[in-house]
Design an enzyme around this catalytic site. Sequence first.
Site, mmCIF file in Angstrom:
data_model
loop_
_atom_site.group_PDB
_atom_site.id
_atom_site.type_symbol
_atom_site.label_atom_id
_atom_site.label_comp_id
_atom_site.label_asym_id
_atom_site.label_seq_id
_atom_site.Cartn_x
_atom_site.Cartn_y
_atom_site.Cartn_z
ATOM 1 N N LYS A 218 -49.492 -3.572 30.704
ATOM 2 C CA LYS A 218 -49.424 -4.781 29.857
ATOM 3 C C LYS A 218 -48.046 -4.938 29.217
ATOM 4 C CE LYS A 218 -49.494 -2.702 25.786
ATOM 5 N NZ LYS A 218 -48.572 -2.911 24.683
ATOM 6 N N SER B 77 -44.483 10.699 15.457
ATOM 7 C CA SER B 77 -44.511 10.120 14.109
ATOM 8 C C SER B 77 -43.717 8.824 14.057
ATOM 9 C CB SER B 77 -43.914 11.117 13.117
ATOM 10 O OG SER B 77 -42.611 11.471 13.564
ATOM 11 N N GLY B 78 -43.745 8.079 15.174
ATOM 12 C CA GLY B 78 -43.083 6.778 15.189
ATOM 13 C C GLY B 78 -43.978 5.741 14.526
ATOM 14 N N GLN C 104 -41.082 0.167 25.781
ATOM 15 C CA GLN C 104 -41.682 0.802 26.953
ATOM 16 C C GLN C 104 -41.653 -0.136 28.172
ATOM 17 O OE1 GLN C 104 -43.437 4.245 25.997
ATOM 18 N NE2 GLN C 104 -41.724 3.615 24.733
HETATM 19 N N1 LIG Z 1 -46.024 0.702 17.868
HETATM 20 C C1 LIG Z 1 -47.155 0.152 18.285
HETATM 21 O O1 LIG Z 1 -47.606 -0.896 17.764
HETATM 22 C C2 LIG Z 1 -47.929 0.821 19.375
HETATM 23 C C3 LIG Z 1 -47.361 1.770 20.205
HETATM 24 N N2 LIG Z 1 -48.111 2.352 21.193
HETATM 25 C C4 LIG Z 1 -47.529 3.366 22.082
HETATM 26 O O2 LIG Z 1 -47.421 4.588 21.377
HETATM 27 C C5 LIG Z 1 -46.328 5.352 21.897
HETATM 28 C C6 LIG Z 1 -45.440 5.789 20.748
HETATM 29 O O3 LIG Z 1 -44.948 4.641 20.106
HETATM 30 P P1 LIG Z 1 -44.497 4.591 18.588
HETATM 31 O O4 LIG Z 1 -45.233 5.564 17.749
HETATM 32 O O5 LIG Z 1 -44.532 3.145 18.201
HETATM 33 O O6 LIG Z 1 -42.972 5.137 18.655
HETATM 34 P P2 LIG Z 1 -41.640 4.364 18.254
HETATM 35 O O7 LIG Z 1 -41.346 3.261 19.175
HETATM 36 O O8 LIG Z 1 -41.693 4.074 16.805
HETATM 37 O O9 LIG Z 1 -40.559 5.488 18.630
HETATM 38 C C7 LIG Z 1 -39.816 6.192 17.777
HETATM 39 C C8 LIG Z 1 -40.252 7.640 17.733
HETATM 40 O O10 LIG Z 1 -39.603 8.390 18.760
HETATM 41 C C9 LIG Z 1 -39.074 9.579 18.176
HETATM 42 N N3 LIG Z 1 -37.993 10.119 18.959
HETATM 43 C C10 LIG Z 1 -36.729 9.644 19.113
HETATM 44 N N4 LIG Z 1 -36.013 10.455 19.917
HETATM 45 C C11 LIG Z 1 -36.869 11.460 20.278
HETATM 46 C C12 LIG Z 1 -36.734 12.602 21.122
HETATM 47 N N5 LIG Z 1 -35.606 12.862 21.759
HETATM 48 N N6 LIG Z 1 -37.824 13.402 21.281
HETATM 49 C C13 LIG Z 1 -38.986 13.136 20.671
HETATM 50 N N7 LIG Z 1 -39.170 12.062 19.862
HETATM 51 C C14 LIG Z 1 -38.124 11.251 19.677
HETATM 52 C C15 LIG Z 1 -38.646 9.103 16.816
HETATM 53 O O11 LIG Z 1 -38.446 10.196 15.955
HETATM 54 C C16 LIG Z 1 -39.846 8.267 16.408
HETATM 55 O O12 LIG Z 1 -40.871 9.076 15.901
HETATM 56 C C17 LIG Z 1 -45.620 4.438 22.928
HETATM 57 O O13 LIG Z 1 -46.029 4.783 24.222
HETATM 58 C C18 LIG Z 1 -46.132 3.047 22.582
HETATM 59 O O14 LIG Z 1 -46.197 2.195 23.713
HETATM 60 C C19 LIG Z 1 -49.413 2.030 21.373
HETATM 61 C C20 LIG Z 1 -50.041 1.127 20.563
HETATM 62 C C21 LIG Z 1 -49.338 0.437 19.505
HETATM 63 O O1 LIG Z 2 -49.078 -1.541 22.472
HETATM 64 C C1 LIG Z 2 -48.910 -2.276 21.523
HETATM 65 C C2 LIG Z 2 -50.006 -3.006 20.864
HETATM 66 O O2 LIG Z 2 -51.259 -2.602 21.329
HETATM 67 C C3 LIG Z 2 -47.547 -2.479 20.984
HETATM 68 O O3 LIG Z 2 -46.786 -3.183 21.899
HETATM 69 P P1 LIG Z 2 -45.207 -3.205 21.757
HETATM 70 O O4 LIG Z 2 -44.709 -1.843 22.144
HETATM 71 O O5 LIG Z 2 -44.738 -4.292 22.652
HETATM 72 O O6 LIG Z 2 -44.927 -3.510 20.302
#
Ligand SMILES: NC(=O)C1=CN([C@@H]2O[C@H](COP(=O)(O)OP(=O)(O)OC[C@H]3O[C@@H](n4cnc5c(N)ncnc54)[C@H](O)[C@@H]3O)[C@@H](O)[C@H]2O)C=CC1
Ligand SMILES: O=C(CO)COP(=O)(O)O
Length: 350
Positions: free
Chosen positions: A206, A12-13, A299
Amino acid sequence: MTNKRRVCIVGSGNWGSAIAKIVGYNAAKLETFEDRVTMYVYEEIINGRKLTEIINETHENVKYLPGHQLPANVIAVPDLVEAAKDADFLIFVVPHQFIKTICKTLEGKIKPTAIGLSLIKGFDTVEGGGIDLISHVINRMLNIQVCVLMGANLAGEVADEKFCETTIGCKDKRVAPILRDLIQTDYFRVVVVDDVDTVEICGALKNIVACAAGFVDGLELGDNTKAAVIRLGLMEMIRFVDTFYTGSRLSTFFESCGIADLVTTCYGGRNRRIAEAFVKTGKTVQELETELLNGQKLQGPYTAEEVNHMLRIKNMEEKFPLFTAVHKICVGALSPQKLIDWIRDHPEHQ
Ligand SMILES: NC(=O)C1=CN([C@@H]2O[C@H](COP(=O)(O)OP(=O)(O)OC[C@H]3O[C@@H](n4cnc5c(N)ncnc54)[C@H](O)[C@@H]3O)[C@@H](O)[C@H]2O)C=CC1
Ligand SMILES: O=C(CO)COP(=O)(O)O
């Protein structure tokens, strides 16, 4: 009893919340899915209140995706096993460093016929020096089929409903249309390909290139240099897949998960932003992640470390000078000012 498919979002990030908006909307709209979508929330206290309570009352993830309403049928659940109970589809979207703990908790507790969809960009390190794909880790630990979704999908823009594309990697012809129905909207367009590993590797690698693009921005080297770094990064991504995952298709790099994600991340992503700040402030990656991301996780630097660990052991660092330089800069072993010297004699120029 109902035969409708049940969906759980594990995470739920920033991205987890944006995809919850889409999945919640589609689940409510489609007859074949149960309306109620559970979202596992790693509990934390915000201004004295539980984040799950805030989400369930206001339908807003005030910490990780403020300013966006989640559909009311998305229910935040702090207990992972409870959230995933009886789910037919498990959408994994946590920072990659947490996936093994998540799977350990779920071992033996999920529906054996469940299908996984991993949105996680990153690798796992294997003892002895290799890397493993996150979808393979989930598959092995939970014994379920795992598909992947990667694309040029900055979470905030997706939540704003700005048009974009994404790539689903799925080999199973029965599952692919179900996943597309669950994910596609009129502003979020899906292409399904069966070259699953390449889709996932693009999504992980990437983020390393995005760090290099951020260093270039921090050094104020201009657009031509940045374009060169993006291109050399793309060539290293292709070489990496050719070397370690034979049988992959070049055409996959032209999907949203490839060139499009590379471009958007190198211009608008968190990895780029922190890498720029790294050059301009002289602070460490960890300090900047804490100071600037409000709990969101990077990441790129960790992926660079994992990839470098493997390349070093295989004695292949010089074949991937951009990946290598990013790792060395992130850990303080190379000055960012040396980035260009490191790639001046790139294998692409020989
Ligand atoms: N944010 C973006 O624009 C995009 C992210 N992604 C990928 O999606 C994946 C998740 O990214 P986001 O949702 O952006 O996360 P985020 O970067 O917002 O991370 C925070 C999340 O991690 C959780 N967290 C913190 N400590 C934790 C623990 N010990 N155990 C479990 N959860 C914990 C937090 O509660 C929160 O939900 C990553 O691999 C990222 O590369 C992919 C496409 C876009
Ligand atoms: O994967 C992403 C966009 O597709 C988000 O990249 P960042 O984690 O660098 O914000």
